[in-house]
Design a protein around this motif. Structure first.
Motif, short mmCIF file in Angstrom:
data_model
loop_
_atom_site.label_atom_id
_atom_site.label_comp_id
_atom_site.label_asym_id
_atom_site.label_seq_id
_atom_site.Cartn_x
_atom_site.Cartn_y
_atom_site.Cartn_z
N LEU A 1 0.82 -1.21 0.00
CA LEU A 1 0.00 0.00 0.00
C LEU A 1 0.86 1.26 0.00
N GLY A 2 0.66 2.09 -1.02
CA GLY A 2 1.33 3.38 -1.09
C GLY A 2 0.33 4.49 -0.85
N ILE A 3 0.71 5.45 -0.03
CA ILE A 3 -0.18 6.56 0.31
C ILE A 3 0.42 7.85 -0.22
N GLU A 4 -0.41 8.60 -0.94
CA GLU A 4 0.00 9.83 -1.60
C GLU A 4 -0.48 11.04 -0.79
N GLU A 5 0.19 12.17 -0.96
CA GLU A 5 -0.16 13.38 -0.23
C GLU A 5 -1.63 13.76 -0.36
N SER A 6 -2.22 13.53 -1.52
CA SER A 6 -3.60 13.95 -1.76
C SER A 6 -4.64 12.92 -1.29
N MET B 1 -11.67 -17.91 -11.41
CA MET B 1 -11.55 -16.86 -10.39
C MET B 1 -12.93 -16.28 -10.15
N ASN B 2 -13.57 -16.76 -9.08
CA ASN B 2 -14.97 -16.42 -8.85
C ASN B 2 -15.29 -16.24 -7.37
N LYS B 3 -14.28 -16.34 -6.50
CA LYS B 3 -14.53 -16.24 -5.06
C LYS B 3 -13.73 -15.10 -4.45
N SER B 4 -14.32 -14.49 -3.42
CA SER B 4 -13.66 -13.40 -2.71
C SER B 4 -12.82 -13.94 -1.56
N LEU B 5 -12.11 -13.05 -0.93
CA LEU B 5 -11.28 -13.38 0.22
C LEU B 5 -12.10 -14.07 1.31
N ALA B 6 -13.25 -13.51 1.63
CA ALA B 6 -14.10 -14.07 2.68
C ALA B 6 -14.59 -15.47 2.32
N GLU B 7 -14.90 -15.68 1.05
CA GLU B 7 -15.42 -16.98 0.62
C GLU B 7 -14.40 -18.10 0.72
N VAL B 8 -13.13 -17.76 0.71
CA VAL B 8 -12.09 -18.79 0.85
C VAL B 8 -11.45 -18.79 2.23
N GLY B 9 -11.94 -17.90 3.11
CA GLY B 9 -11.37 -17.82 4.46
C GLY B 9 -9.94 -17.31 4.45
N GLY B 10 -9.64 -16.41 3.50
CA GLY B 10 -8.27 -15.91 3.34
C GLY B 10 -7.89 -14.84 4.34
N GLU B 11 -6.60 -14.60 4.41
CA GLU B 11 -6.03 -13.61 5.32
C GLU B 11 -5.40 -12.48 4.50
N ILE B 12 -5.03 -11.40 5.19
CA ILE B 12 -4.37 -10.27 4.54
C ILE B 12 -3.06 -9.96 5.27
N LEU B 13 -2.01 -9.73 4.47
CA LEU B 13 -0.76 -9.16 4.97
C LEU B 13 -0.63 -7.80 4.31
N LEU B 14 -0.70 -6.73 5.10
CA LEU B 14 -0.69 -5.35 4.61
C LEU B 14 0.67 -4.72 4.90
N ILE B 15 1.33 -4.25 3.84
CA ILE B 15 2.67 -3.69 3.95
C ILE B 15 2.67 -2.26 3.40
N SER B 16 3.15 -1.30 4.18
CA SER B 16 3.27 0.07 3.68
C SER B 16 4.43 0.13 2.69
N GLN C 1 1.13 12.12 7.83
CA GLN C 1 -0.14 11.89 7.15
C GLN C 1 -0.34 10.41 6.86
N ALA C 2 0.72 9.73 6.44
CA ALA C 2 0.62 8.35 5.98
C ALA C 2 0.33 7.37 7.11
N VAL C 3 0.95 7.54 8.26
CA VAL C 3 0.75 6.59 9.37
C VAL C 3 -0.72 6.51 9.80
N PRO C 4 -1.40 7.66 10.03
CA PRO C 4 -2.82 7.56 10.40
C PRO C 4 -3.68 6.89 9.33
N LEU C 5 -3.40 7.16 8.05
CA LEU C 5 -4.17 6.52 6.98
C LEU C 5 -3.86 5.02 6.91
N TYR C 6 -2.61 4.65 7.10
CA TYR C 6 -2.24 3.23 7.13
C TYR C 6 -2.96 2.53 8.28
N GLU C 7 -2.98 3.15 9.44
CA GLU C 7 -3.68 2.57 10.60
C GLU C 7 -5.19 2.50 10.36
N GLN C 8 -5.75 3.49 9.68
CA GLN C 8 -7.17 3.45 9.32
C GLN C 8 -7.45 2.30 8.36
#
Length: 152
Positions: A31-36, A62-77, A101-108
């Motif tokens: 995840l990249g966060i821009e000034e705007s 490819m027809n299933k979402s993350l929830a439908e497969v019980g998947g997890e997320i790894l989020l990297i700034s 600015q970026a840290v609060p948005l990343y945490e959100q």
């Protein structure tokens, strides 16, 4: 906001030889966060990510979402997603949001993904030198940009 979304069989993040986040089947999100960027960008992107139908169904489509497969997320700034390489060979990151600015948005984003999936994403450490290990499944890699919503 820009995101590189990879469907993975497993992924992990290591900082100073310590694993900070580790998942099995799911999504590795850079995840990249821009000034705007603002909360509206974050909300739109989180919704799109969790509802992407990029996991295989029983017919191999490819027809299933993350929830439908019980998947997890790894989020990297990843501020380098806003690299500008127009001039010379040394990238400029002037459009990337500053940490204030970026840290609060990343945490959100962590909170929003947790709310939407019912499962808190695993993470790296904002601003740290992170080592990412992954097995891309497919490979399936999707790039999204909240400033170009009409194409996503």
């Amino acid at each position: 906001m820009r995101a590189v979304i990879q469907r993975v069989s497993h992924a992990s993040c290591t900082v100073d030889k310590n694993i900070t986040g580790k998942i099995g089947t799911g999504l590795l999100i850079l995840l990249g966060i821009e000034e705007s960027d603002a909360t509206a960008d974050l909300t739109w992107l989180a919704q799109k990510i969790v509802n992407l139908r990029i996991f295989n169904d029983e017919n191999g489509l490819m027809n299933k979402s993350l929830a439908e497969v019980g998947g997890e997320i790894l989020l990297i700034s990843q501020f380098t997603l806003f690299a500008q390489t127009k001039k010379g060979n040394r990238p400029s990151f002037i459009r990337a949001a500053k940490p204030e600015q970026a840290v609060p948005l990343y945490e959100q984003m962590i909170s929003e993904l947790s709310r939407l999936t019912g499962n808190p994403p695993k993470t790296g450490i904002f601003g740290a030198d992170m080592k990412i290990n992954l097995l891309n499944d497919g490979p399936v890699t999707i790039i999204m940009n909240t400033k170009d919503k009409e194409n996503y």
